[in-house]
Design a protein around this motif. Sequence first.
Motif, PDB file in Angstrom:
ATOM      1  N   LEU A  91      12.584  86.014 126.028  1.00  0.00           N
ATOM      2  CA  LEU A  91      11.214  86.239 125.547  1.00  0.00           C
ATOM      3  C   LEU A  91      10.755  85.089 124.660  1.00  0.00           C
ATOM      4  O   LEU A  91       9.595  84.673 124.733  1.00  0.00           O
ATOM      5  CB  LEU A  91      11.139  87.558 124.783  1.00  0.00           C
ATOM      6  N   THR A  92      11.657  84.579 123.807  1.00  0.00           N
ATOM      7  CA  THR A  92      11.283  83.475 122.917  1.00  0.00           C
ATOM      8  C   THR A  92      10.847  82.255 123.725  1.00  0.00           C
ATOM      9  O   THR A  92       9.798  81.653 123.460  1.00  0.00           O
ATOM     10  CB  THR A  92      12.471  83.108 122.004  1.00  0.00           C
ATOM     11  N   LEU A  93      11.651  81.908 124.739  1.00  0.00           N
ATOM     12  CA  LEU A  93      11.313  80.753 125.575  1.00  0.00           C
ATOM     13  C   LEU A  93      10.030  81.013 126.366  1.00  0.00           C
ATOM     14  O   LEU A  93       9.131  80.169 126.392  1.00  0.00           O
ATOM     15  CB  LEU A  93      12.460  80.462 126.556  1.00  0.00           C
ATOM     16  N   ALA A  94       9.937  82.192 126.983  1.00  0.00           N
ATOM     17  CA  ALA A  94       8.801  82.475 127.875  1.00  0.00           C
ATOM     18  C   ALA A  94       7.494  82.508 127.094  1.00  0.00           C
ATOM     19  O   ALA A  94       6.517  81.842 127.472  1.00  0.00           O
ATOM     20  CB  ALA A  94       9.023  83.794 128.602  1.00  0.00           C
ATOM     21  N   LEU A  95       7.451  83.252 125.985  1.00  0.00           N
ATOM     22  CA  LEU A  95       6.193  83.381 125.256  1.00  0.00           C
ATOM     23  C   LEU A  95       5.849  82.089 124.502  1.00  0.00           C
ATOM     24  O   LEU A  95       4.674  81.739 124.396  1.00  0.00           O
ATOM     25  CB  LEU A  95       6.248  84.584 124.317  1.00  0.00           C
ATOM     26  N   GLY A  96       6.857  81.380 124.015  1.00  0.00           N
ATOM     27  CA  GLY A  96       6.604  80.091 123.361  1.00  0.00           C
ATOM     28  C   GLY A  96       5.941  79.120 124.326  1.00  0.00           C
ATOM     29  O   GLY A  96       4.939  78.474 124.004  1.00  0.00           O
TER      30      GLY A  96
ATOM     31  N   PHE B  27      19.455  78.975 128.343  1.00  0.00           N
ATOM     32  CA  PHE B  27      19.915  77.747 127.666  1.00  0.00           C
ATOM     33  C   PHE B  27      20.552  76.799 128.662  1.00  0.00           C
ATOM     34  O   PHE B  27      20.324  75.595 128.633  1.00  0.00           O
ATOM     35  CB  PHE B  27      20.962  78.069 126.595  1.00  0.00           C
ATOM     36  N   GLY B  28      21.379  77.367 129.534  1.00  0.00           N
ATOM     37  CA  GLY B  28      22.051  76.547 130.536  1.00  0.00           C
ATOM     38  C   GLY B  28      21.057  75.874 131.454  1.00  0.00           C
ATOM     39  O   GLY B  28      21.156  74.675 131.734  1.00  0.00           O
ATOM     40  N   LEU B  29      20.055  76.659 131.911  1.00  0.00           N
ATOM     41  CA  LEU B  29      19.031  76.101 132.799  1.00  0.00           C
ATOM     42  C   LEU B  29      18.298  74.953 132.102  1.00  0.00           C
ATOM     43  O   LEU B  29      18.153  73.867 132.663  1.00  0.00           O
ATOM     44  CB  LEU B  29      18.032  77.195 133.197  1.00  0.00           C
ATOM     45  N   VAL B  30      17.864  75.202 130.855  1.00  0.00           N
ATOM     46  CA  VAL B  30      17.139  74.163 130.109  1.00  0.00           C
ATOM     47  C   VAL B  30      18.014  72.918 129.957  1.00  0.00           C
ATOM     48  O   VAL B  30      17.558  71.792 130.160  1.00  0.00           O
ATOM     49  CB  VAL B  30      16.703  74.688 128.725  1.00  0.00           C
ATOM     50  N   TRP B 165       4.466  70.418 132.966  1.00  0.00           N
ATOM     51  CA  TRP B 165       4.860  71.712 132.414  1.00  0.00           C
ATOM     52  C   TRP B 165       5.346  71.587 130.963  1.00  0.00           C
ATOM     53  O   TRP B 165       5.630  72.585 130.336  1.00  0.00           O
ATOM     54  CB  TRP B 165       5.971  72.335 133.264  1.00  0.00           C
ATOM     55  N   SER B 166       5.459  70.388 130.456  1.00  0.00           N
ATOM     56  CA  SER B 166       5.948  70.118 129.086  1.00  0.00           C
ATOM     57  C   SER B 166       7.234  70.879 128.790  1.00  0.00           C
ATOM     58  O   SER B 166       7.387  71.455 127.721  1.00  0.00           O
ATOM     59  CB  SER B 166       4.925  70.492 128.018  1.00  0.00           C
ATOM     60  N   LEU B 167       8.153  70.874 129.763  1.00  0.00           N
ATOM     61  CA  LEU B 167       9.345  71.690 129.599  1.00  0.00           C
ATOM     62  C   LEU B 167      10.252  71.184 128.476  1.00  0.00           C
ATOM     63  O   LEU B 167      11.112  71.910 127.994  1.00  0.00           O
ATOM     64  CB  LEU B 167      10.119  71.773 130.911  1.00  0.00           C
ATOM     65  N   SER B 168      10.027  69.942 128.014  1.00  0.00           N
ATOM     66  CA  SER B 168      10.875  69.438 126.928  1.00  0.00           C
ATOM     67  C   SER B 168      10.689  70.278 125.661  1.00  0.00           C
ATOM     68  O   SER B 168      11.567  70.315 124.813  1.00  0.00           O
ATOM     69  CB  SER B 168      10.572  67.971 126.636  1.00  0.00           C
ATOM     70  N   ALA B 170      10.881  73.312 125.592  1.00  0.00           N
ATOM     71  CA  ALA B 170      11.864  74.399 125.667  1.00  0.00           C
ATOM     72  C   ALA B 170      13.088  74.100 124.803  1.00  0.00           C
ATOM     73  O   ALA B 170      13.790  75.025 124.392  1.00  0.00           O
ATOM     74  CB  ALA B 170      12.284  74.629 127.112  1.00  0.00           C
ATOM     75  N   VAL B 171      13.339  72.816 124.511  1.00  0.00           N
ATOM     76  CA  VAL B 171      14.507  72.474 123.686  1.00  0.00           C
ATOM     77  C   VAL B 171      14.342  72.970 122.247  1.00  0.00           C
ATOM     78  O   VAL B 171      15.164  73.754 121.769  1.00  0.00           O
ATOM     79  CB  VAL B 171      14.823  70.964 123.750  1.00  0.00           C
ATOM     80  N   PRO B 172      13.251  72.545 121.527  1.00  0.00           N
ATOM     81  CA  PRO B 172      13.083  73.135 120.186  1.00  0.00           C
ATOM     82  C   PRO B 172      12.963  74.662 120.216  1.00  0.00           C
ATOM     83  O   PRO B 172      13.427  75.332 119.287  1.00  0.00           O
ATOM     84  CB  PRO B 172      11.802  72.485 119.644  1.00  0.00           C
ATOM     85  N   LEU B 173      12.368  75.202 121.284  1.00  0.00           N
ATOM     86  CA  LEU B 173      12.271  76.662 121.372  1.00  0.00           C
ATOM     87  C   LEU B 173      13.666  77.294 121.466  1.00  0.00           C
ATOM     88  O   LEU B 173      13.927  78.332 120.858  1.00  0.00           O
ATOM     89  CB  LEU B 173      11.438  77.084 122.583  1.00  0.00           C
ATOM     90  N   SER B 174      14.564  76.656 122.226  1.00  0.00           N
ATOM     91  CA  SER B 174      15.931  77.182 122.326  1.00  0.00           C
ATOM     92  C   SER B 174      16.610  77.149 120.966  1.00  0.00           C
ATOM     93  O   SER B 174      17.327  78.081 120.593  1.00  0.00           O
ATOM     94  CB  SER B 174      16.772  76.360 123.288  1.00  0.00           C
TER      95      SER B 174
END
Lengths: 108, 246
Positions: A91-96, B27-30, B165-168, B170-174
């Motif tokens: 949820l944290t990743l998806a909603l962020g 986390f692994g996917l990211v 998609w600015s997927l980078s 996702a790192v600080p989010l993780s």
Amino acid sequence: MSDLSLWGMFLAVGIGTFVMRLSFVEIYGRWRIPTLLSRALVYVPPSVLASLVLPAVVYPHGQGAFVFDNPQIPAAIVAAWIAWKTRSTVLTLALGMAVLWGVKVIAS
Amino acid sequence: MTYRTGTEAFIQGVRTLIPLTPGVIPFGLVTGVMAIEMGMSPGMSMGMTVLFYSGSAQLVALQLLQNGAVPVAVVVTALIINLRFIMYSASLAPYLHHLPRRWTWPVSYMLSDQSYALCAVKFSSGELGRFAPHFYAGTAGAMWLTWQLSVLAGVYLGASIPQTWSLSFAVPLSFLALLVPNIRGAASLGAAVVGGLIAVFAVTLPYNLGLVTASVGGVIAGLLIESIRKKALSNASTNDVEREAQ
């Protein structure tokens, strides 16, 4: 950076991490972990993780350039709140990410 | 409960880990996606994953490499993040040290936050009986496999994800998702706030010294707040502080 120096770096981290994981299992009974060290180690994860998150959120383009229209800040605040409430990585990743995309769409 | 055979304990260890996998797979996917986006080959990405076997250190290393940090800074930072394993090792050592090296070395390599969290309490309560190491090996092996497979999935997904998609992020989010459960009281909150603020203001220091300075500053702040609160609460209930100091 060359592939060789990358491999060297990975190997250094790998060996160092393995030594830390094995440390007390190997030397059990011969040395005790000092109290101050074990107290300090508790604060390593929150401290290191926060010092990774905050600059990465505040400076979207890397090195020390603050920008005002930064969609990462609202996204990170929402994500932190979700993480606090749900403790869920998904949820944290998806909603962020959803807030980041939402703010970008609105702003553009 | 106690187990009659080592295999039974091992299988139960694997089963105990399964509910934690939904938190690990993203986390692994990211991590896999990031490695590929940095231009690493699939082989190198997986080599890194096997050598590190530490998601947070690996994501940090990838982020630092992207920022152009020098190799020494990357190694030092990754090892600082992994310092917690010394604490885990000390905590599990009484229950694993008697095994032969052909077992202690592999199970130590597979030590992770998840299997530590699952086993630490069960070990000290003695509920696992003499097959406790087998139970631990079950959690550790299942965790290792979950991690490697989810990074591998990320590696093959990586190339197909567009930059827009600015997927980078996702790192600080993780990291945020890892950080929040670590905040269990005033002292750890203080460590996070001080560490984070120093990092923001020290970001221009060379060789990524800002991160190291901030981490040390945060740890000192945590220790200071802990001792101030211990003094202030010495007459009242100290449960909260003690829980945090464990």
